[in-house]
Design a protein around this motif. Structure first.
Motif, short mmCIF file in Angstrom:
data_model
loop_
_atom_site.label_atom_id
_atom_site.label_comp_id
_atom_site.label_asym_id
_atom_site.label_seq_id
_atom_site.Cartn_x
_atom_site.Cartn_y
_atom_site.Cartn_z
N SER A 141 0.83 -1.21 0.00
CA SER A 141 0.00 0.00 0.00
C SER A 141 0.86 1.25 0.00
O SER A 141 0.60 2.22 -0.73
N MET A 142 1.92 1.24 0.84
CA MET A 142 2.82 2.40 0.88
C MET A 142 3.51 2.61 -0.46
O MET A 142 3.60 3.74 -0.97
N HIS A 147 1.04 3.92 -3.22
CA HIS A 147 0.73 5.34 -3.04
C HIS A 147 1.93 6.21 -3.39
O HIS A 147 1.83 7.18 -4.16
N ASP A 199 -5.46 6.74 -3.88
CA ASP A 199 -4.52 7.19 -2.85
C ASP A 199 -5.13 7.14 -1.46
O ASP A 199 -4.53 6.63 -0.50
N GLU A 200 -6.34 7.70 -1.34
CA GLU A 200 -6.95 7.86 -0.03
C GLU A 200 -7.27 6.52 0.63
O GLU A 200 -7.22 6.40 1.86
N HIS A 209 -5.54 3.69 0.21
CA HIS A 209 -4.28 3.16 0.72
C HIS A 209 -3.85 3.90 1.98
O HIS A 209 -3.36 3.28 2.94
N GLN A 210 -4.05 5.21 2.02
CA GLN A 210 -3.71 5.96 3.23
C GLN A 210 -4.56 5.50 4.41
O GLN A 210 -4.05 5.38 5.53
N ALA A 216 -2.98 3.82 7.76
CA ALA A 216 -3.26 4.39 9.09
C ALA A 216 -3.87 3.33 10.01
O ALA A 216 -3.48 3.23 11.19
#
Length: 417
Positions: free
Chosen positions: A338-339, A342, A387-388, A390-391, A395
């Motif tokens: 995920s990191m 993104h 993006d959102e 994965h963020q 988190a």
């Protein structure tokens, strides 16, 4: 924990062979065709027919040179590379748009091969996987829908109702890559209609032979860079036999996540190649463009653009290699992928944009590949997960790691520092 990304001599040799094949065989073979989207009528048809003959000929050459299916096990006709080794093959192949396709390791077929290998029955592997491996057939993966958020498969509205030994499927899909060229689709539909809202166990994957009655290809969705091969599909009373279920009833979400994890990283591998190409072009332009008393390369503002791009590309490479090493070791790689997905997608956008800036008006024109590279780069920020999303997942896992151990180390690569 020792991490060594040095390639074994035999893998370094493969990297050199892929680079030479792409630069010396693929690029010259397709250079004369230009942009087929700029052609019209008979000229376009005649040129495209010749183009297709050329690129299929390139596939035959890749196979003859042992550069075929780098992502598949040797017993299935592949090169048997791990994900770390695959990263260098994908990055070399993607120096040209057709490279991964010529080596038969491009999306969506690449992900579908992995999925069929892991989840398919012997009969399904014989009927669907083997033709993909041979390069005789193409496939698509039909999950995204226009009415609901594509990043949340629990919202899928396409539904399948059992009728004896068959399932009747109705629904609406779009941005289905490769649909018009595919001989079959892996279709995700909701089968468990009584599961709680948000449940991940309500979807099932079906293999759908194409063309088939009930599968209606409405249009090819136009995007900011024109026709893309992403189709909108309306599914009306499509009948599929129970034996066409892939991976078991109710396992559609698990199958999709299994497919998308390594597939996301493969995208990153290809994007790194594009980012490196843009950085190379940026430096070359800076070394050869004279303005206001000096070369661009001697101006601090341009040096900062180059430095920022070099640092980001370095981070991209390390993130992808580390995530790939975790996949190869059988460890949980979800956070790292995920990191990487993104960060690499956003870095690609920034690096290509900087390259355009250094080229000035030339970069904005289509005289260089940068303009189209930027259009494709913008797609990267929501392909295979926005993006959102994965963020959000990063988190969640960071918070969970702290709650579990009192430290966030496990969510930042689990590295010994």
């Amino acid at each position: 924990m020792a991490i060594d990304f040095t390639l074994a001599p035999e893998h370094e040799e493969i990297r050199r062979r892929v680079r030479a094949f792409v630069q010396e065989t693929v690029v010259p073979a397709v250079a004369g065709f230009g942009d087929l989207d700029d052609l019209d009528g008979t000229e376009r048809a005649a040129t495209r027919d010749e183009y297709i003959r050329v690129i299929f000929g390139l596939r035959a050459k890749a196979r003859a040179e042992g550069l075929w299916l780098p992502h598949m096990p040797k017993e299935w006709g592949g090169m048997g590379l791990g994900h770390v080794e695959l990263a260098m093959v994908q990055s070399e192949a993607a120096k040209t748009r057709l490279g991964p396709w010529v080596l038969n390791c491009s999306a969506p077929d690449e992900g579908n091969m992995h999925t069929l290998l892991h989840w398919g029955t012997d009969e399904q592997k014989e009927r669907y996987l083997k033709p993909l491996l041979k390069g005789d057939k193409m496939s698509c993966f039909a999950m995204t829908e226009p009415e609901v958020a594509g990043s949340d498969p629990t919202l899928i509205r396409t539904h399948a109702v059992q009728d004896g030994e068959e399932w009747v499927i109705n629904g609406h899909k779009w941005f289905i890559s490769n649909a018009r060229r595919s001989s079959f689709a892996i279709l995700i539909a909701k089968t468990e209609l009584d599961v709680p809202e948000g449940s991940r166990g309500g979807n099932t994957a079906f293999i759908v032979d194409l063309p088939q009655e009930g599968w209606n290809d409405v249009r090819e969705v136009e995007t900011m860079h024109g026709s893309t091969g992403h189709s909108e599909i309306v599914i009306t009373d499509l009948r599929v036999h129970d034996g066409q279920i892939l991976g078991g009833r109710g396992n559609g979400h698990r199958l999709g996540q299994y497919r998308l994890g390594p597939a996301r990283l493969a995208h990153c591998m290809r994007w790194i190649s594009q980012a490196e190409t843009a950085l190379d072009m940026m430096v070359d332009r800076a070394l050869n463009r004279y303005s206001h008393g000096s070369l661009l390369a001697e101006k601090q503002g341009i040096q900062w653009l180059i430095a920022d791009s070099a640092m980001e590309l370095y981070q991209c490479k390390l993130m992808v290699l580390h995530a790939a090493s975790k996949i190869d070791r059988g460890e949980d790689f979800r956070t790292e992928v995920s990191m990487a997905k993104h960060f690499v997608a956003n870095s690609l956008n920034r690096i290509v944009d900087r390259a355009i800036q250094v080229h000035g008006a030339l970069g904005y024109s289509t005289d260089t590949p940068l303009a189209k590279m930027l259009q494709h780069a913008r797609w990267a920020r929501f392909a295979d997960g926005a993006d959102e999303i994965h963020q959000m997942r990063i988190a969640e896992r960071t918070i969970a790691a702290y709650r579990s151990t009192g430290s966030t180390n496990a969510a930042t690569g689990g590295l010994p520092l």
